[in-house]
Design an enzyme around this catalytic site. Structure first.
Site, PDB file in Angstrom:
ATOM      1  N   ARG A  23     -52.056   6.557  11.283  1.00 32.60           N
ATOM      2  CA  ARG A  23     -53.244   6.609  10.558  1.00 32.60           C
ATOM      3  C   ARG A  23     -53.198   7.495   9.510  1.00 32.60           C
ATOM      4  O   ARG A  23     -52.163   8.774   9.783  1.00 32.60           O
ATOM      5  CB  ARG A  23     -54.513   6.867  11.443  1.00 32.60           C
ATOM      6  CG  ARG A  23     -55.639   6.841  10.836  1.00 32.60           C
ATOM      7  CD  ARG A  23     -56.877   7.059  11.833  1.00 32.60           C
ATOM      8  NE  ARG A  23     -58.118   7.231  11.043  1.00 32.60           N
ATOM      9  CZ  ARG A  23     -59.274   7.665  11.802  1.00 32.60           C
ATOM     10  NH1 ARG A  23     -59.306   7.935  13.021  1.00 32.60           N
ATOM     11  NH2 ARG A  23     -60.286   7.639  11.192  1.00 32.60           N
ATOM     12  N   HIS A  24     -53.714   7.592   8.383  1.00 34.63           N
ATOM     13  CA  HIS A  24     -53.538   8.757   7.354  1.00 34.63           C
ATOM     14  C   HIS A  24     -54.150  10.106   8.049  1.00 34.63           C
ATOM     15  O   HIS A  24     -54.981  10.081   9.023  1.00 34.63           O
ATOM     16  CB  HIS A  24     -54.280   8.378   6.264  1.00 34.63           C
ATOM     17  CG  HIS A  24     -55.949   8.171   6.519  1.00 34.63           C
ATOM     18  ND1 HIS A  24     -56.835   9.345   6.677  1.00 34.63           N
ATOM     19  CD2 HIS A  24     -56.611   6.971   6.713  1.00 34.63           C
ATOM     20  CE1 HIS A  24     -58.079   8.629   7.084  1.00 34.63           C
ATOM     21  NE2 HIS A  24     -57.914   7.287   7.110  1.00 34.63           N
ATOM     22  N   ASN A  81     -63.704  11.948   6.834  1.00 35.75           N
ATOM     23  CA  ASN A  81     -63.842  12.146   8.080  1.00 35.75           C
ATOM     24  C   ASN A  81     -64.348  13.426   8.411  1.00 35.75           C
ATOM     25  O   ASN A  81     -65.099  13.342   9.535  1.00 35.75           O
ATOM     26  CB  ASN A  81     -62.096  12.108   8.508  1.00 35.75           C
ATOM     27  CG  ASN A  81     -61.255  10.945   8.457  1.00 35.75           C
ATOM     28  OD1 ASN A  81     -60.310  11.015   7.967  1.00 35.75           O
ATOM     29  ND2 ASN A  81     -62.095   9.859   8.448  1.00 35.75           N
ATOM     30  N   ARG A 114     -55.980   8.665   0.538  1.00 31.57           N
ATOM     31  CA  ARG A 114     -55.638   9.530   1.947  1.00 31.57           C
ATOM     32  C   ARG A 114     -54.264   8.956   2.378  1.00 31.57           C
ATOM     33  O   ARG A 114     -53.846   9.440   3.198  1.00 31.57           O
ATOM     34  CB  ARG A 114     -56.919   9.445   2.732  1.00 31.57           C
ATOM     35  CG  ARG A 114     -57.404   8.048   2.976  1.00 31.57           C
ATOM     36  CD  ARG A 114     -58.902   8.095   3.685  1.00 31.57           C
ATOM     37  NE  ARG A 114     -59.658   6.843   3.998  1.00 31.57           N
ATOM     38  CZ  ARG A 114     -60.310   6.152   3.490  1.00 31.57           C
ATOM     39  NH1 ARG A 114     -60.498   6.575   2.143  1.00 31.57           N
ATOM     40  NH2 ARG A 114     -60.936   5.146   3.853  1.00 31.57           N
ATOM     41  N   GLU A 166     -59.087  -0.011   3.426  1.00 30.74           N
ATOM     42  CA  GLU A 166     -60.058   0.275   4.868  1.00 30.74           C
ATOM     43  C   GLU A 166     -60.940  -0.911   4.718  1.00 30.74           C
ATOM     44  O   GLU A 166     -61.238  -1.427   3.442  1.00 30.74           O
ATOM     45  CB  GLU A 166     -60.719   1.486   4.716  1.00 30.74           C
ATOM     46  CG  GLU A 166     -61.727   1.823   5.731  1.00 30.74           C
ATOM     47  CD  GLU A 166     -60.985   1.662   7.254  1.00 30.74           C
ATOM     48  OE1 GLU A 166     -60.619   0.597   7.700  1.00 30.74           O
ATOM     49  OE2 GLU A 166     -61.056   2.413   8.077  1.00 30.74           O
ATOM     50  N   HIS A 204     -55.431   2.534   7.691  1.00 26.26           N
ATOM     51  CA  HIS A 204     -56.814   3.091   8.067  1.00 26.26           C
ATOM     52  C   HIS A 204     -57.087   2.691   9.564  1.00 26.26           C
ATOM     53  O   HIS A 204     -56.698   1.714  10.016  1.00 26.26           O
ATOM     54  CB  HIS A 204     -58.012   2.545   7.256  1.00 26.26           C
ATOM     55  CG  HIS A 204     -57.663   2.923   5.594  1.00 26.26           C
ATOM     56  ND1 HIS A 204     -57.929   4.266   5.075  1.00 26.26           N
ATOM     57  CD2 HIS A 204     -56.538   2.442   4.933  1.00 26.26           C
ATOM     58  CE1 HIS A 204     -57.220   4.095   3.886  1.00 26.26           C
ATOM     59  NE2 HIS A 204     -56.701   3.165   3.741  1.00 26.26           N
TER      60      HIS A 204
END
Length: 469
Positions: free
Chosen positions: A274-275, A281, A326, A349, A415
């Site tokens: 995941r980024h 976030n 991201r 995403e 994502h």
């Protein structure tokens, strides 16, 4: 009206399970199963309502051609698209029988004709019990069984057909999948079989290879390809595909799947991550296209540090990201090291529609019905003007097929929702289970294919940055 109608719709949905249950009870009370007698089996009830939704696929061919690999990979794909599937490997039954008779059994036991016949009988009996299980709860009442067997002669294929036909009720529901390959094409499969097969554990590599070729020569003498009286799919050297009698939704999906196979995927790993932590976030916002935070940049450096430690040659690893900041920023240092980076819109995403850029608190205040509907079924819930997880599964299938074809190792930086859908496939689960996967930051998942096509994901927490970083 904007708020009232969704609530009324949700309330109506809450009554569906009871209505559906009543309908199912009504249908089952009207059934009148027939009894079909199959040679070697007791009288067998056949449910005409169930028969039309089952399919049997019989993989066969010479040893070491990739039958087991393909069978398990196809089973994984069928499970992922939401259809229950089970793989029955005749060699596993055979091995258990031979070990029960001779604990020191070697490959010689594989030539025991009585053991081979008893193993097949065990498989066919288990298939009968599996398909006719009255208590099984299956998505859409659909089920597929995959049989992995040598079945090099027509007599053995006829035995399978004779046993399964009365349960399925149609020859079109029994597809013979013939795997043909030259030794040079399946060298990886042969080496994998010699290294991992239990019957060769007591052999040196040279002895195992000699024994394997002896068995192949013996089976070649009795080998006969499937003929046109059956529904079949023949795959030669994972390139040429021949079909006969193939029709319907799932068989057509199988053809699509076969055209995306690669034997090289047998030994090259796929990595997922995941980024790094993004600004959204940190603010608990949905979607958007924000950049990484300071912690997110540190997460990216930790991932770079991990892949530097693997010492994968520049030309043997590709990095795939979405087109959002991201993920691109997370891959920036790997790109600077010389690794090729490909950006996929399909890896973006999930589209949250009218909820994009909002915090979860904002959504609860402005659109209170959304949380209610999402809690009913997170997988099928579609954000207004956006996507559902079911939509996302269709979108990422393109990426999955590309991963199956890729000859290099691949790192996919994506994502949370996208990785959940990918994990469901590579972890041998149904796509509808995707919503249950935990996808934290600063973690790498590794998928290492093997001779049976299926291996669970390895989860690797990234170590802290070294002082030099």
């Amino acid at each position: 009206h904007f708020f009232v109608f969704p609530f009324l719709w949700a309330m109506s949905l809450s009554f569906l399970p009871e209505n559906v249950s009543q309908l199912s009870e009504t249908r089952s009370s009207c059934r009148s199963p027939e009894c079909v007698r199959v040679k070697g089996f007791a009288p067998l009830p056949v449910d005409p309502t169930f028969v039309g939704h089952a399919l049997c696929i019989v993989f066969f061919g010479l040893p070491g051609r990739g039958k087991t690999y393909m069978a398990h990979k196809l089973g994984r794909y069928i499970n992922w698209i939401g259809i229950e599937c089970n793989v029955f490997v005749v060699a596993d039954y055979h091995r258990k029988l031979s070990l029960a008779q001779r604990p020191d059994a070697s490959s010689d036991c594989l030539e025991d004709s009585d053991l081979r016949e008893n193993a097949l009988a065990g498989v066919l009996e288990d298939i009968r019990l599996y398909l006719t299980d009255p208590d099984a709860l299956r998505p859409n009442d659909r089920v597929v069984v995959l049989v992995d067997d040598l079945a090099v002669c027509e007599e053995r294929r006829e035995r399978i057909h004779t046993a399964v036909f009365p349960i399925l009720g149609s020859a079109e529901k029994i597809i013979f999948f013939e795997v043909v390959a030259d030794e040079s094409v399946v060298e990886d499969f042969v080496n994998e079989k010699i290294k991992t097969s239990p019957e060769y554990q007591m052999f040196s590599e040279m002895e195992a290879l000699q024994d394997f070729h002896r068995r192949v020569e013996a089976y070649q003498k009795m080998y006969k390809s499937v003929d046109d009286k059956r529904c079949y799919m023949r795959v030669t050297n994972v390139k040429k595909v021949e079909l006969a009698g193939i029709r319907g939704y799932l068989p057509s999906r199988m053809v699509y799947w076969v055209l995306n196979l690669s034997t090289r995927r047998c030994h090259n790993p796929i990595y997922f991550s995941r980024h790094g932590e993004s600004e959204y976030n940190l603010e608990d916002r949905i979607g958007g296209d924000s950049s990484l935070t300071a912690k997110g940049l540190a997460d990216a450096r930790r991932m770079t540090q991990y892949f530097r430690s693997l010492s994968i040659p520049i030309d043997q690893l590709e990095v795939w990201t979405s087109r959002l900041k991201r993920t691109v920023e997370t891959a920036k240092e790997l790109q600077a090291m010389g690794y090729r980076v490909r950006r996929w819109a399909a890896l973006n995403e999930i589209n949250a529609g009218i909820c994009e850029d909002l915090t979860y608190t904002d959504v609860h205040v402005e659109y209170p019905y959304i949380n209610h509907l999402r809690a009913q079924n997170k997988y099928t819930f579609r954000y207004p003007q956006g996507e559902s997880y079911a939509d996302l599964v269709e979108r990422v299938e393109e990426v999955i097929m590309a991963l199956e074809q890729e000859t290099k190792a691949v790192l996919v930086i994506a994502h949370q929702a996208v990785l959940r859908c990918l994990f469901a496939y590579f972890d041998n689960g149904a796509a509808s289970e995707a919503v249950n996967y935990d996808v934290p930051h600063a973690t790498v998942w590794r998928f290492q294919p093997w001779g049976r096509g299926v291996r669970k994901l390895d989860r690797i927490p990234l170590p802290p940055l070294e002082s030099s970083e």
